[in-house]
Design a protein around this motif. Sequence first.
Motif, PDB file in Angstrom:
ATOM      1  N   ASP A   1       0.617  -1.515   0.393  1.00  0.00           N
ATOM      2  CA  ASP A   1      -0.350   0.424  -0.136  1.00  0.00           C
ATOM      3  C   ASP A   1       1.051   1.385  -0.032  1.00  0.00           C
ATOM      4  O   ASP A   1       1.776   1.639   0.787  1.00  0.00           O
TER       5      ASP A   1
ATOM      6  N   PRO B   1     -11.406   7.005  -5.855  1.00  0.00           N
ATOM      7  CA  PRO B   1     -11.289   5.921  -4.627  1.00  0.00           C
ATOM      8  C   PRO B   1     -10.352   4.166  -5.025  1.00  0.00           C
ATOM      9  O   PRO B   1     -10.924   4.317  -6.343  1.00  0.00           O
ATOM     10  N   GLY B   2      -9.820   4.403  -3.731  1.00  0.00           N
ATOM     11  CA  GLY B   2      -9.750   2.666  -3.939  1.00  0.00           C
ATOM     12  C   GLY B   2      -8.152   2.266  -4.551  1.00  0.00           C
ATOM     13  O   GLY B   2      -7.442   3.439  -4.410  1.00  0.00           O
ATOM     14  N   PHE B   3      -7.647   1.282  -3.479  1.00  0.00           N
ATOM     15  CA  PHE B   3      -6.052   1.207  -3.257  1.00  0.00           C
ATOM     16  C   PHE B   3      -5.711   0.977  -4.906  1.00  0.00           C
ATOM     17  O   PHE B   3      -6.384   0.391  -5.703  1.00  0.00           O
ATOM     18  N   GLU B   4      -4.469   2.236  -5.202  1.00  0.00           N
ATOM     19  CA  GLU B   4      -3.864   1.819  -6.397  1.00  0.00           C
ATOM     20  C   GLU B   4      -3.482   1.022  -6.796  1.00  0.00           C
ATOM     21  O   GLU B   4      -2.303   0.481  -5.811  1.00  0.00           O
ATOM     22  N   ASN B   5      -3.686   1.270  -7.839  1.00  0.00           N
ATOM     23  CA  ASN B   5      -2.920  -0.653  -8.947  1.00  0.00           C
ATOM     24  C   ASN B   5      -1.363  -0.272  -9.514  1.00  0.00           C
ATOM     25  O   ASN B   5      -1.739   0.077 -10.357  1.00  0.00           O
TER      26      ASN B   5
END
Lengths: 481, 481
Positions: free
Chosen positions: A30, A230-234
């Motif tokens: 993360d 939004p949401g965990f960066e890929n």
Amino acid sequence: MSYFDAASSLPLHPVAQQALLAALDEGWADPARPHREGRRARMLLDAARETAAEAVGCRPDELWFTSSGTRALHTGIAGALAGRRRVGRQLVLSAVEHSAVLHAAAAHERAGGSVCEVGVDRTGRVNAREYGEALDPGSALACLQSANHEVGTVQPVTETAAVCAEAGVPLLVDAAQSLPWEAPPEGWSLLTASAHKWGGPSGVGLLAVRKGVRFAAPEPADERESGRAPGFENVPAIVAAAASLRAVRAEAGAEAARLRALVDRIRERVPELVPDTEVVGDPVRRLPHLVTFSCLYVDGEAVLQALDAAGFSVSSGSSCTSSTLTPSHVLRAMGVLSEGNVRVSLPPGVDEAEVNRFLSALPGVVDGVRAHVGAASLGSSAPAAGASSAPAEPTGSPAAPEPAEPAASALTVDALGKKCPVPVIELAKVIERVPVGGVVTVLADDVAARLDIPAWCEMTGHAFVDASGDAFRVRRVAASG
Amino acid sequence: MSYFDAASSLPLHPVAQQALLAALDEGWADPARPHREGRRARMLLDAARETAAEAVGCRPDELWFTSSGTRALHTGIAGALAGRRRVGRQLVLSAVEHSAVLHAAAAHERAGGSVCEVGVDRTGRVNAREYGEALDPGSALACLQSANHEVGTVQPVTETAAVCAEAGVPLLVDAAQSLPWEAPPEGWSLLTASAHKWGGPSGVGLLAVRKGVRFAAPEPADERESGRAPGFENVPAIVAAAASLRAVRAEAGAEAARLRALVDRIRERVPELVPDTEVVGDPVRRLPHLVTFSCLYVDGEAVLQALDAAGFSVSSGSSCTSSTLTPSHVLRAMGVLSEGNVRVSLPPGVDEAEVNRFLSALPGVVDGVRAHVGAASLGSSAPAAGASSAPAEPTGSPAAPEPAEPAASALTVDALGKKCPVPVIELAKVIERVPVGGVVTVLADDVAARLDIPAWCEMTGHAFVDASGDAFRVRRVAASG
């Protein structure tokens, strides 16, 4: 197999594959965490942002990664509209934008906003002056693609940006098709793109928003990507996407010139090789790798299947190949033939021999489909027919509604309930029985008929009289050739 | 390095890596295209859906892939609320849900909906009966995590699902933390999860919606994933995610037992090794791999940094480690200490020796941080102090507000403007100067003080009198030990 659907998606570029594998090892954590693994992911993410920003021509803090090009468009449009809600609620766009833009516009309309669609000419190109006339004091946002994804026509972005700037309306440029080839023209306020169009992995879109552009990210949001995605960066996919973009851009100049010549060959040869075919889109101001043509008397799905069986993967904007059963909105907006539509988009590195093989195979493929639907002999029924010469006999097939010679003025073809390309085939079959100057009425409720019957007239030289409900009237014109 | 932040993200599982590489070769095309490459991508996508559905315990046509777990939650919540808008607009959730749920709830509230938060006990667990009491005829949706991401407490999903079913309210279960370990309990109407929590790639979330549950996908939508997840499907990542889920589940039983024993050891040893430490969360009904504890008199950020330097990557819910400068909402809802908070979440395959190494390093790390903030000797100032024994002298450091002996009843510590853990440290320093039965007032405007001063009292055996604005009153209690 020859994969000629590059505008849809591309296999991973070797540079992207390398970068992805490295970043899967180094960038899986993360990036918001302060520990070692998180910091490493953060550094990779920051570096990828620098690389992508350079390719886009913006500052790194003007660029965010989204989960797809579609998401970038949805977020960009919603965010810009919300940011300028006090100004007004009108969204202006061209009639040939990507469906993701149209979906965002439809959602905006259902939420009480207004949408103004700017038409295009027969090449699919907007006119910047007309675009400017659509802007009004309540315009919150204008959208224009850099180049069309179905017919390759390049849009006048710089000129449109100038009229938008004059009106004080931010312009969102959908650069999905052109970003792999070149930096976007100046003047955009927001810009979007999609990595799998340039050999990056799927799952990565770009959203750039110039400093100073009012933007209110759609909710719910979180702290990722400055609250804009939004949401965990890929991170691994983002790293691969940025690396790939830099790599394809380094090769873009030479490859564009090579593919442009191959596409020119297709544009020139297809109408010669396949009678009753129209190449659509701007012949010059176009994407280097993409060409679209439509063939009378065949359905796009059958052509796609036959090309697939012959080893060629292409795309189509014909109604019969879409889930909605309507022709591509791009072809509709251009007012060109939609039946038998084929889009060829060459991937980088494509072999010239593959293109030649395609040109050799295409006539047999189209002939085969035409024969299957009983339209093999229609190719020369037109008064101004090109390559083929002998006038066709009326086929007298059971599809013709009136076996006996009818009163010329009352001739009617009932194609109600028949899908593309049947109404046009039946029209072509009966036209020989119409005296020159006489009128035939085609009854057809297939949506594609509204496009294809006028287009057939345009291509064959007969006169389109009018359409009223499901009735289309066509006047036979004397052969000019 | 020992990576103990598995609950945040995991490196790619070897099975996922293999599947990803294969699917990058075979599944990069658009699964909506009818050509060979498209059909191949479609087959891979369908197979991945079957695999994921089996792990979730639903039908493949009840499961959609989204671009992240966050997106699955946002879409699931918005879709279920919209689908039941005619019923009412109340959203019920536990106070310890993931921030993505809270963000969705905040957006719902700003859009005119109402939100009802159900509290938890000191272990972070909701009570199903209390949850049921929060439901009313206007409840459109209920949300409950399967297990908490910060303290590991497993929620009573089955019991809560029963009360929701009785009230006719669909229950969305956020299974992000538990899905890698076991199939979700029965009774959910919607379910979400995130692939990078089980060693799948980032960029893949799951959204399952039971047949019959009213659902209206948020706009704009397209034809992808049955209209529930717009944008090009990320087939390679989805394939890898599904393969990885199956692989980790095959190992989950044995690995859970092994990690459970290691976590038990941490839960037991940490309070013995580090004085003034509280292990939080349910000791039995918990995730197998996760334990959280808080240490008095240290700030979480400093502990994280010192652990990072010692080779351990952990996470923290302390206010000083978050961008919002407030303690984790989970710890707040539980009413437990937030300062010096450390979350250890063990990755599958972690070596027992790593855990022992952590237990050896931790006391020195915490001591070092305590010494740095001048709190080294506070560990035994409590009346009911455990491991350490010698009563500490008042330090008389400049931080203590009154060097001279004040009138006991008027003793005030001014910690206004001071951040966690300073207010608690100053309180601990001054308490020795308060006569037994006397009251000290701490002035503190740091948000964490509201949580940490009562928690300090609970841990040290002194009496928390009351809080009024920024003033907290504490009565000294006689040492019991």
